[in-house]
Design a protein around this motif. Structure first.
Motif, PDB file in Angstrom:
ATOM      1  N   ILE B 163     -65.516  41.692  14.453  1.00 28.78           N
ATOM      2  CA  ILE B 163     -66.423  40.791  14.866  1.00 28.78           C
ATOM      3  C   ILE B 163     -67.599  41.286  15.261  1.00 28.78           C
ATOM      4  CG2 ILE B 163     -66.512  38.854  16.742  1.00 28.78           C
ATOM      5  CD1 ILE B 163     -63.830  38.629  16.807  1.00 28.78           C
ATOM      6  N   VAL B 164     -68.820  40.851  14.668  1.00 31.46           N
ATOM      7  CA  VAL B 164     -69.998  41.492  14.787  1.00 31.46           C
ATOM      8  C   VAL B 164     -71.079  40.798  15.455  1.00 31.46           C
ATOM      9  CG1 VAL B 164     -71.738  42.936  13.415  1.00 31.46           C
ATOM     10  CG2 VAL B 164     -69.453  42.559  12.486  1.00 31.46           C
ATOM     11  N   GLY B 165     -71.792  41.565  16.321  1.00 27.01           N
ATOM     12  CA  GLY B 165     -73.030  40.804  16.697  1.00 27.01           C
ATOM     13  C   GLY B 165     -73.027  40.371  18.390  1.00 27.01           C
ATOM     14  N   ASP B 166     -73.565  39.380  18.754  1.00 28.21           N
ATOM     15  CA  ASP B 166     -73.965  39.242  20.135  1.00 28.21           C
ATOM     16  C   ASP B 166     -72.491  38.742  20.823  1.00 28.21           C
ATOM     17  OD1 ASP B 166     -74.578  38.537  22.669  1.00 28.21           O
ATOM     18  OD2 ASP B 166     -76.017  36.844  21.927  1.00 28.21           O
ATOM     19  N   VAL B 167     -71.710  39.893  21.300  1.00 26.84           N
ATOM     20  CA  VAL B 167     -70.609  39.413  21.844  1.00 26.84           C
ATOM     21  C   VAL B 167     -70.770  39.186  23.375  1.00 26.84           C
ATOM     22  CG1 VAL B 167     -68.200  40.729  22.659  1.00 26.84           C
ATOM     23  CG2 VAL B 167     -69.217  41.302  20.283  1.00 26.84           C
ATOM     24  N   LEU B 168     -71.893  39.731  23.897  1.00 31.70           N
ATOM     25  CA  LEU B 168     -72.263  39.582  25.463  1.00 31.70           C
ATOM     26  C   LEU B 168     -72.326  38.112  25.520  1.00 31.70           C
ATOM     27  CD1 LEU B 168     -73.079  40.559  27.794  1.00 31.70           C
ATOM     28  CD2 LEU B 168     -75.408  40.598  27.161  1.00 31.70           C
ATOM     29  N   HIS B 169     -73.028  37.113  24.730  1.00 33.98           N
ATOM     30  CA  HIS B 169     -73.229  35.882  24.944  1.00 33.98           C
ATOM     31  C   HIS B 169     -72.281  34.787  24.409  1.00 33.98           C
ATOM     32  CE1 HIS B 169     -77.297  37.604  25.705  1.00 33.98           C
ATOM     33  NE2 HIS B 169     -77.063  36.826  26.853  1.00 33.98           N
ATOM     34  N   SER B 170     -71.315  35.409  23.656  1.00 34.90           N
ATOM     35  CA  SER B 170     -70.285  34.675  22.552  1.00 34.90           C
ATOM     36  C   SER B 170     -69.017  34.227  23.317  1.00 34.90           C
ATOM     37  CB  SER B 170     -70.264  35.560  21.460  1.00 34.90           C
ATOM     38  OG  SER B 170     -69.320  34.691  20.412  1.00 34.90           O
ATOM     39  N   ARG B 171     -68.934  32.941  23.706  1.00 34.83           N
ATOM     40  CA  ARG B 171     -67.738  32.277  24.070  1.00 34.83           C
ATOM     41  C   ARG B 171     -66.724  32.435  22.565  1.00 34.83           C
ATOM     42  NH1 ARG B 171     -71.218  27.101  25.171  1.00 34.83           N
ATOM     43  NH2 ARG B 171     -71.665  26.742  23.000  1.00 34.83           N
ATOM     44  N   VAL B 172     -67.266  32.417  21.387  1.00 35.05           N
ATOM     45  CA  VAL B 172     -66.504  32.434  20.277  1.00 35.05           C
ATOM     46  C   VAL B 172     -65.808  33.862  20.066  1.00 35.05           C
ATOM     47  CG1 VAL B 172     -66.530  32.373  17.731  1.00 35.05           C
ATOM     48  CG2 VAL B 172     -67.726  30.822  18.994  1.00 35.05           C
ATOM     49  N   ALA B 173     -66.361  35.003  20.484  1.00 35.65           N
ATOM     50  CA  ALA B 173     -65.803  36.300  20.384  1.00 35.65           C
ATOM     51  C   ALA B 173     -64.872  36.411  21.244  1.00 35.65           C
ATOM     52  CB  ALA B 173     -66.929  37.289  20.490  1.00 35.65           C
ATOM     53  N   ARG B 174     -64.994  35.984  22.487  1.00 41.95           N
ATOM     54  CA  ARG B 174     -64.055  36.243  23.829  1.00 41.95           C
ATOM     55  C   ARG B 174     -62.643  35.452  23.314  1.00 41.95           C
ATOM     56  NH1 ARG B 174     -65.276  37.368  29.339  1.00 41.95           N
ATOM     57  NH2 ARG B 174     -67.593  37.257  28.559  1.00 41.95           N
ATOM     58  N   SER B 175     -62.798  34.041  22.859  1.00 41.66           N
ATOM     59  CA  SER B 175     -61.703  33.241  22.687  1.00 41.66           C
ATOM     60  C   SER B 175     -60.740  33.816  21.471  1.00 41.66           C
ATOM     61  CB  SER B 175     -62.056  31.842  22.409  1.00 41.66           C
ATOM     62  OG  SER B 175     -62.283  31.138  23.595  1.00 41.66           O
ATOM     63  N   ASN B 176     -61.716  34.426  20.468  1.00 44.38           N
ATOM     64  CA  ASN B 176     -61.108  35.071  19.374  1.00 44.38           C
ATOM     65  C   ASN B 176     -60.120  36.115  19.619  1.00 44.38           C
ATOM     66  OD1 ASN B 176     -61.477  34.207  16.424  1.00 44.38           O
ATOM     67  ND2 ASN B 176     -63.176  33.625  16.941  1.00 44.38           N
ATOM     68  N   VAL B 177     -60.777  37.180  20.342  1.00 48.22           N
ATOM     69  CA  VAL B 177     -60.227  38.282  20.729  1.00 48.22           C
ATOM     70  C   VAL B 177     -58.999  37.984  21.385  1.00 48.22           C
ATOM     71  CG1 VAL B 177     -60.492  40.461  22.168  1.00 48.22           C
ATOM     72  CG2 VAL B 177     -62.211  39.877  20.954  1.00 48.22           C
ATOM     73  N   LEU B 178     -59.035  37.013  22.278  1.00 44.37           N
ATOM     74  CA  LEU B 178     -57.718  36.641  23.095  1.00 44.37           C
ATOM     75  C   LEU B 178     -56.792  36.044  22.379  1.00 44.37           C
ATOM     76  CD1 LEU B 178     -59.682  34.885  26.225  1.00 44.37           C
ATOM     77  CD2 LEU B 178     -58.033  36.770  26.212  1.00 44.37           C
ATOM     78  N   LEU B 179     -57.084  35.117  21.297  1.00 47.71           N
ATOM     79  CA  LEU B 179     -56.283  34.534  20.548  1.00 47.71           C
ATOM     80  C   LEU B 179     -55.388  35.395  19.527  1.00 47.71           C
ATOM     81  CD1 LEU B 179     -54.705  31.686  19.849  1.00 47.71           C
ATOM     82  CD2 LEU B 179     -56.443  31.318  18.056  1.00 47.71           C
ATOM     83  N   LEU B 180     -56.759  36.289  18.887  1.00 46.02           N
ATOM     84  CA  LEU B 180     -56.126  37.388  17.666  1.00 46.02           C
ATOM     85  C   LEU B 180     -55.245  38.325  18.365  1.00 46.02           C
ATOM     86  CD1 LEU B 180     -59.529  37.749  15.854  1.00 46.02           C
ATOM     87  CD2 LEU B 180     -57.306  36.715  14.872  1.00 46.02           C
ATOM     88  N   ASN B 181     -55.365  38.719  19.632  1.00 48.28           N
ATOM     89  CA  ASN B 181     -54.486  39.680  20.082  1.00 48.28           C
ATOM     90  C   ASN B 181     -53.006  38.877  20.400  1.00 48.28           C
ATOM     91  OD1 ASN B 181     -55.871  41.794  20.506  1.00 48.28           O
ATOM     92  ND2 ASN B 181     -56.555  41.588  22.578  1.00 48.28           N
ATOM     93  N   THR B 182     -53.157  37.560  20.805  1.00 44.71           N
ATOM     94  CA  THR B 182     -51.715  36.974  20.807  1.00 44.71           C
ATOM     95  C   THR B 182     -50.879  36.915  19.632  1.00 44.71           C
ATOM     96  OG1 THR B 182     -52.841  35.484  22.635  1.00 44.71           O
ATOM     97  CG2 THR B 182     -50.682  34.810  21.819  1.00 44.71           C
ATOM     98  N   LEU B 183     -51.781  36.826  18.443  1.00 44.72           N
ATOM     99  CA  LEU B 183     -51.161  36.530  17.170  1.00 44.72           C
ATOM    100  C   LEU B 183     -50.739  37.896  16.640  1.00 44.72           C
ATOM    101  CD1 LEU B 183     -53.153  33.441  15.867  1.00 44.72           C
ATOM    102  CD2 LEU B 183     -50.754  33.667  16.615  1.00 44.72           C
ATOM    103  N   GLY B 184     -51.111  38.929  17.237  1.00 41.75           N
ATOM    104  CA  GLY B 184     -50.497  40.424  16.510  1.00 41.75           C
ATOM    105  C   GLY B 184     -51.696  40.978  15.701  1.00 41.75           C
ATOM    106  N   ALA B 185     -52.938  40.359  15.425  1.00 43.94           N
ATOM    107  CA  ALA B 185     -54.011  40.950  14.664  1.00 43.94           C
ATOM    108  C   ALA B 185     -54.836  42.087  15.663  1.00 43.94           C
ATOM    109  CB  ALA B 185     -55.195  39.900  14.433  1.00 43.94           C
ATOM    110  N   LYS B 186     -55.467  43.164  14.753  1.00 44.10           N
ATOM    111  CA  LYS B 186     -56.066  44.094  15.419  1.00 44.10           C
ATOM    112  C   LYS B 186     -57.743  43.749  15.304  1.00 44.10           C
ATOM    113  CE  LYS B 186     -52.852  47.559  13.997  1.00 44.10           C
ATOM    114  NZ  LYS B 186     -52.400  48.219  12.784  1.00 44.10           N
TER     115      LYS B 186
END
Lengths: 186, 311
Positions: B163-186
């Motif tokens: 995931i590349v870019g403005d992680v600081l302001h990104s709700r998309v990045a935050r939710s993605n990290v949480l869900l991808l971790n739950t689903l076993g992705a790196k």
């Protein structure tokens, strides 16, 4: 039809594996006979167990006729009238054969015919996909207690039951063995 | 579960159930069933305090395809611009009999407040709150990855997602990290140090400042929008410098693995974080993400509202 029956080892076996096989063979022959050679036929199973039974019946018809039969699966979950009475249920796959159902003779297949509500839902679900020439119903077990004006055209076994009894259909595809049992509800 | 407020609230089984349900609903749409009946007689309110086209339209389409009644509310031109508080708006919705409220708000935590303050009895779906979370976006991204990279079923075990870019302001990045971790992705986050949030090392993912270092081995690469409206401090020297160091152009894309897909939550700044030829390339699944968004939101609404109580 969906059943949330508790697993029980003391259920009385009313159909064993060879009974089920014979009943399905007879159903297949009846279907071929009454549809004058199974032309224009589409078999639609209602998941989960109805879909497996549909596969078996279609295979038997194909064997009798020497040509393949169109087969599909029809999930009725979103069309049920008791959707709001239980927690949201998982959806099952719906597969419409490539030739569609428009103008076809559709035979719905389910494991147990009870209140008739599943079949009502199936008729609604089916109409979303087209207008069949006719719809018929084949079930492995008819246990009575209809709550709607619905009847089966092909019945594997009529099984008089009381409302309190529980019919459980086990199939190799899901349960490891073929068997229909009846037991008193606890 | 009555609400969907955070991707972190979902267990692996629940997440997979949503994706499986979305798959069946997408199949129904493909088979030409335009409208499904399960939410007939239910009212879904789209409560949007922040500009949005695709999310609002996506939720509206999803609710309508399930036969729900939809009421759209946008803060512009409403009583909010006259100074009405969230609470009074909520009480109004409750009085109108909303069964579910889909909320987009510029303040992080507004959906949580709405769900837990006792103002309304219906379910709450977070459609993006401030810089906090956007769970349905994460679900549609996971769905898209699963379709392309995991055979369309099960979890996302061992997929590598960059995931590349403005992680600081990104709700998309935050939710993605949480869900991808739950689903076993790196997950690997790539951003300039100024655009990484404080405490990112506790998110349970890799962090890198170097995009060129992070291309090989990625199964999916997700470009985040540079949020110009939130760039009120000097996070990077110039747009050109950002683009040359963190933008996905053709030569970078060609270094990705053969099967890798390019994703973007939209709206895109073409020429900034993603070049036009990459956005329009065969590897880009950006338009597909939008279509999947409708199916995933249908699944969420169905599971929240379809039965007596929810999953």
């Amino acid at each position: 039809m969906t059943h949330d029956f508790e697993r029980s080892i003391d259920g009385r076996v009313v159909l064993d594996s060879s009974d089920i096989s014979r009943a399905l063979t007879r159903l297949a022959h009846e279907i071929v006979e009454r549809t004058h050679g199974a032309q224009n036929l589409t078999i639609m199973g209602i998941p989960t167990r109805g879909a497996a039974l549909a596969q078996r019946i279609a295979a038997k018809i194909a064997e009798i006729q020497g040509s393949p039969v169109a087969i599909g699966a029809l999930d009725v979950t979103m069309y049920r009238d008791d959707l709001r009475m239980r927690p949201a249920r998982a959806l099952q796959p719906t597969k419409i054969p490539s030739e569609g159902i428009e103008g076809r003779l559709v035979i719905l297949v389910d494991d147990v015919l009870f209140s008739g509500r599943t079949i009502r839902a199936a008729l609604d679900a089916l109409s979303e996909h087209g207008r069949p020439e006719a719809v018929q119903l084949a079930v492995l077990v008819d246990r009575g207690h209809r709550e709607l004006p619905i009847r089966a055209d092909y019945v594997g076994k009529n099984l008089p039951t009381s409302q309190q009894e529980v019919i459980q259909v086990k199939l190799v595809e899901y349960d490891g063995s073929d068997e229909v049992t009846i037991e008193r509800a606890k | 579960m009555k609400h969907l407020l955070s991707a972190a609230d979902l267990t692996k089984d629940q997440a997979i159930q949503i994706l499986d349900t979305a798959k069946e609903l997408a199949a129904a749409t493909e088979q030409g069933v335009g409208k499904l009946p399960p939410l007939r007689g239910r009212t879904v309110v789209n409560l949007f305090f922040e500009d949005s086209t695709r999310t609002r339209m996506s939720f509206e389409a999803a609710a309508k395809r399930l036969s729900a009644d939809v009421i759209n509310f946008s803060a512009k031109g409403s009583s909010v611009s006259k100074g009405e508080s969230l609470k009074d708006t909520a009480l109004t919705l409750e009085a109108m009999g909303a069964d579910a409220v889909v909320i987009r708000h510029n303040s992080s935590g507004a959906p949580h407040r709405l769900a837990n303050a006792g103002w309304i009895s219906g379910g709450v779906v977070n459609a993006g709150d401030g810089t906090h979370e956007h769970p349905t976006q994460a679900l549609l991204d996971a769905y898209t990855m699963r379709q392309h990279l995991a055979g369309g079923e099960g979890d996302l075990k061992d997929l590598n997602v960059t995931i590349v870019g403005d992680v600081l302001h990104s709700r998309v990045a935050r939710s993605n990290v949480l869900l991808l971790n739950t689903l076993g992705a790196k997950v690997r986050l790539v951003a300039p140090p100024t655009l990484l949030p404080y405490g990112v090392e506790s998110w349970g993912c890799d962090v890198s400042y170097d995009l060129d270092d992070s291309l090989e081995g990625a199964d999916a690469i997700m470009m985040l929008r540079v949020q110009r409206e939130r760039m009120n401090a000097a996070y990077f020297p110039t747009a050109h410098e950002y683009s040359s160091r963190y933008g996905l152009n053709l030569s970078r894309m060609n270094r990705l693995a053969e099967h890798a897909i390019v994703m973007h939550p939209g709206p895109m700044n073409r020429g900034m974080e993603i070049s036009a030829d990459v956005a329009d390339s065969k590897r880009s699944v950006i338009v597909e993400q939008v279509a999947n968004g409708v199916s995933v939101r249908m699944a969420v609404l169905y599971l929240l509202l379809g039965g007596t109580e929810s999953i």
